[in-house]
Write a protein that holds these residues in place. Structure first.
Motif, PDB file in Angstrom:
ATOM      1  N   ALA A  26       0.854  -1.195   0.000  1.00 34.70           N
ATOM      2  CA  ALA A  26       0.000   0.000   0.000  1.00 34.70           C
ATOM      3  C   ALA A  26       0.886   1.239   0.000  1.00 34.70           C
ATOM      4  O   ALA A  26       1.913   1.299   0.659  1.00 34.70           O
ATOM      5  CB  ALA A  26      -0.911   0.003   1.220  1.00 34.70           C
ATOM      6  N   GLY A  27       0.520   2.236  -0.770  1.00 35.83           N
ATOM      7  CA  GLY A  27       1.260   3.486  -0.809  1.00 35.83           C
ATOM      8  C   GLY A  27       2.462   3.473  -1.738  1.00 35.83           C
ATOM      9  O   GLY A  27       3.261   4.405  -1.719  1.00 35.83           O
ATOM     10  N   LEU A  28       2.620   2.439  -2.572  1.00 32.18           N
ATOM     11  CA  LEU A  28       3.758   2.379  -3.488  1.00 32.18           C
ATOM     12  C   LEU A  28       3.422   2.910  -4.876  1.00 32.18           C
ATOM     13  O   LEU A  28       4.214   2.771  -5.800  1.00 32.18           O
ATOM     14  CB  LEU A  28       4.274   0.937  -3.605  1.00 32.18           C
ATOM     15  CG  LEU A  28       4.901   0.345  -2.348  1.00 32.18           C
ATOM     16  CD1 LEU A  28       5.393  -1.068  -2.619  1.00 32.18           C
ATOM     17  CD2 LEU A  28       6.047   1.210  -1.848  1.00 32.18           C
ATOM     18  N   GLN A  37      -1.529  -5.889  -0.060  1.00 28.21           N
ATOM     19  CA  GLN A  37      -0.458  -6.844   0.162  1.00 28.21           C
ATOM     20  C   GLN A  37      -0.244  -7.706  -1.073  1.00 28.21           C
ATOM     21  O   GLN A  37      -1.187  -7.978  -1.815  1.00 28.21           O
ATOM     22  CB  GLN A  37      -0.793  -7.774   1.326  1.00 28.21           C
ATOM     23  CG  GLN A  37      -0.875  -7.096   2.660  1.00 28.21           C
ATOM     24  CD  GLN A  37      -1.016  -8.111   3.755  1.00 28.21           C
ATOM     25  OE1 GLN A  37      -0.052  -8.491   4.376  1.00 28.21           O
ATOM     26  NE2 GLN A  37      -2.241  -8.573   3.972  1.00 28.21           N
ATOM     27  N   ALA A  38       0.997  -8.139  -1.257  1.00 26.42           N
ATOM     28  CA  ALA A  38       1.346  -9.091  -2.308  1.00 26.42           C
ATOM     29  C   ALA A  38       2.068 -10.258  -1.644  1.00 26.42           C
ATOM     30  O   ALA A  38       2.809 -10.070  -0.680  1.00 26.42           O
ATOM     31  CB  ALA A  38       2.241  -8.444  -3.349  1.00 26.42           C
ATOM     32  N   ALA A  39       1.842 -11.461  -2.166  1.00 27.30           N
ATOM     33  CA  ALA A  39       2.456 -12.658  -1.579  1.00 27.30           C
ATOM     34  C   ALA A  39       3.077 -13.509  -2.673  1.00 27.30           C
ATOM     35  O   ALA A  39       2.597 -13.550  -3.807  1.00 27.30           O
ATOM     36  CB  ALA A  39       1.415 -13.480  -0.829  1.00 27.30           C
ATOM     37  N   ARG A  40       4.173 -14.182  -2.300  1.00 26.89           N
ATOM     38  CA  ARG A  40       4.806 -15.175  -3.170  1.00 26.89           C
ATOM     39  C   ARG A  40       4.938 -16.454  -2.369  1.00 26.89           C
ATOM     40  O   ARG A  40       5.480 -16.456  -1.261  1.00 26.89           O
ATOM     41  CB  ARG A  40       6.178 -14.711  -3.623  1.00 26.89           C
ATOM     42  CG  ARG A  40       6.856 -15.740  -4.533  1.00 26.89           C
ATOM     43  CD  ARG A  40       8.248 -15.360  -4.868  1.00 26.89           C
ATOM     44  NE  ARG A  40       9.049 -15.497  -3.641  1.00 26.89           N
ATOM     45  CZ  ARG A  40      10.298 -15.096  -3.534  1.00 26.89           C
ATOM     46  NH1 ARG A  40      10.891 -14.503  -4.519  1.00 26.89           N
ATOM     47  NH2 ARG A  40      10.947 -15.275  -2.401  1.00 26.89           N
ATOM     48  N   ILE A  41       4.445 -17.547  -2.932  1.00 28.16           N
ATOM     49  CA  ILE A  41       4.524 -18.851  -2.284  1.00 28.16           C
ATOM     50  C   ILE A  41       5.354 -19.760  -3.183  1.00 28.16           C
ATOM     51  O   ILE A  41       4.998 -19.993  -4.332  1.00 28.16           O
ATOM     52  CB  ILE A  41       3.132 -19.460  -2.059  1.00 28.16           C
ATOM     53  CG1 ILE A  41       2.265 -18.514  -1.236  1.00 28.16           C
ATOM     54  CG2 ILE A  41       3.245 -20.833  -1.401  1.00 28.16           C
ATOM     55  CD1 ILE A  41       0.800 -18.856  -1.253  1.00 28.16           C
ATOM     56  N   LEU A  42       6.482 -20.240  -2.664  1.00 32.87           N
ATOM     57  CA  LEU A  42       7.315 -21.207  -3.373  1.00 32.87           C
ATOM     58  C   LEU A  42       7.027 -22.581  -2.785  1.00 32.87           C
ATOM     59  O   LEU A  42       7.132 -22.783  -1.579  1.00 32.87           O
ATOM     60  CB  LEU A  42       8.798 -20.883  -3.199  1.00 32.87           C
ATOM     61  CG  LEU A  42       9.268 -19.548  -3.748  1.00 32.87           C
ATOM     62  CD1 LEU A  42      10.723 -19.318  -3.365  1.00 32.87           C
ATOM     63  CD2 LEU A  42       9.110 -19.505  -5.245  1.00 32.87           C
ATOM     64  N   ARG A  43       6.654 -23.505  -3.639  1.00 28.46           N
ATOM     65  CA  ARG A  43       6.302 -24.854  -3.184  1.00 28.46           C
ATOM     66  C   ARG A  43       7.299 -25.843  -3.808  1.00 28.46           C
ATOM     67  O   ARG A  43       7.404 -25.932  -5.028  1.00 28.46           O
ATOM     68  CB  ARG A  43       4.889 -25.196  -3.634  1.00 28.46           C
ATOM     69  CG  ARG A  43       4.424 -26.558  -3.200  1.00 28.46           C
ATOM     70  CD  ARG A  43       2.999 -26.820  -3.633  1.00 28.46           C
ATOM     71  NE  ARG A  43       2.106 -25.919  -2.927  1.00 28.46           N
ATOM     72  CZ  ARG A  43       1.110 -25.243  -3.508  1.00 28.46           C
ATOM     73  NH1 ARG A  43       0.885 -25.351  -4.804  1.00 28.46           N
ATOM     74  NH2 ARG A  43       0.342 -24.461  -2.790  1.00 28.46           N
ATOM     75  N   TYR A  44       8.038 -26.540  -2.956  1.00 31.09           N
ATOM     76  CA  TYR A  44       8.979 -27.568  -3.387  1.00 31.09           C
ATOM     77  C   TYR A  44       8.422 -28.919  -2.974  1.00 31.09           C
ATOM     78  O   TYR A  44       8.077 -29.114  -1.816  1.00 31.09           O
ATOM     79  CB  TYR A  44      10.343 -27.382  -2.712  1.00 31.09           C
ATOM     80  CG  TYR A  44      10.984 -26.052  -2.988  1.00 31.09           C
ATOM     81  CD1 TYR A  44      11.762 -25.864  -4.123  1.00 31.09           C
ATOM     82  CD2 TYR A  44      10.822 -24.996  -2.107  1.00 31.09           C
ATOM     83  CE1 TYR A  44      12.361 -24.641  -4.373  1.00 31.09           C
ATOM     84  CE2 TYR A  44      11.414 -23.775  -2.342  1.00 31.09           C
ATOM     85  CZ  TYR A  44      12.185 -23.601  -3.472  1.00 31.09           C
ATOM     86  OH  TYR A  44      12.767 -22.384  -3.713  1.00 31.09           O
ATOM     87  N   ARG A  45       8.357 -29.859  -3.922  1.00 27.28           N
ATOM     88  CA  ARG A  45       7.848 -31.193  -3.621  1.00 27.28           C
ATOM     89  C   ARG A  45       8.860 -32.236  -4.076  1.00 27.28           C
ATOM     90  O   ARG A  45       9.446 -32.116  -5.136  1.00 27.28           O
ATOM     91  CB  ARG A  45       6.536 -31.461  -4.354  1.00 27.28           C
ATOM     92  CG  ARG A  45       5.378 -30.699  -3.832  1.00 27.28           C
ATOM     93  CD  ARG A  45       4.107 -31.165  -4.534  1.00 27.28           C
ATOM     94  NE  ARG A  45       3.001 -30.356  -4.127  1.00 27.28           N
ATOM     95  CZ  ARG A  45       2.111 -29.832  -4.952  1.00 27.28           C
ATOM     96  NH1 ARG A  45       2.204 -30.060  -6.238  1.00 27.28           N
ATOM     97  NH2 ARG A  45       1.127 -29.098  -4.497  1.00 27.28           N
TER      98      ARG A  45
END
Length: 77
Positions: A26-28, A37-45
């Motif tokens: 927010a505010g950028l 908000q921004a999210a990054r999810i890295l999934r290793y299997r």
């Protein structure tokens, strides 16, 4: 503000690691006026039988503040 979380699970014939990083944006002055908000999810299997490794990256944005953005709000279980 940035938040990070690492989760490891084993079951259903695989080992999985999730690395989640959430950033308040927010505010950028982004072209997405309502994003908070921004999210990054890295999934290793790793398949325990074959040893095959896979990696997946998922990105998400929300208009909810960190106090409001819970798993139950997103519909995840």
């Amino acid at each position: 503000m940035t938040a990070r979380r690492y989760d490891r699970e084993q079951g259903h014939g695989r080992r999985e690691t999730l690395a989640t990083r959430v950033l308040t944006v927010a505010g950028l002055d982004l072209d997405l006026p309502h994003v908070v908000q921004a999210a990054r999810i890295l999934r290793y299997r790793v398949d325990t039988a074959s040893g095959k490794c896979t990696r997946e990256t998922v990105y998400a944005i929300t208009d909810l503040a960190s106090a409001e953005a819970t798993c139950s709000r997103s519909g995840s279980s």
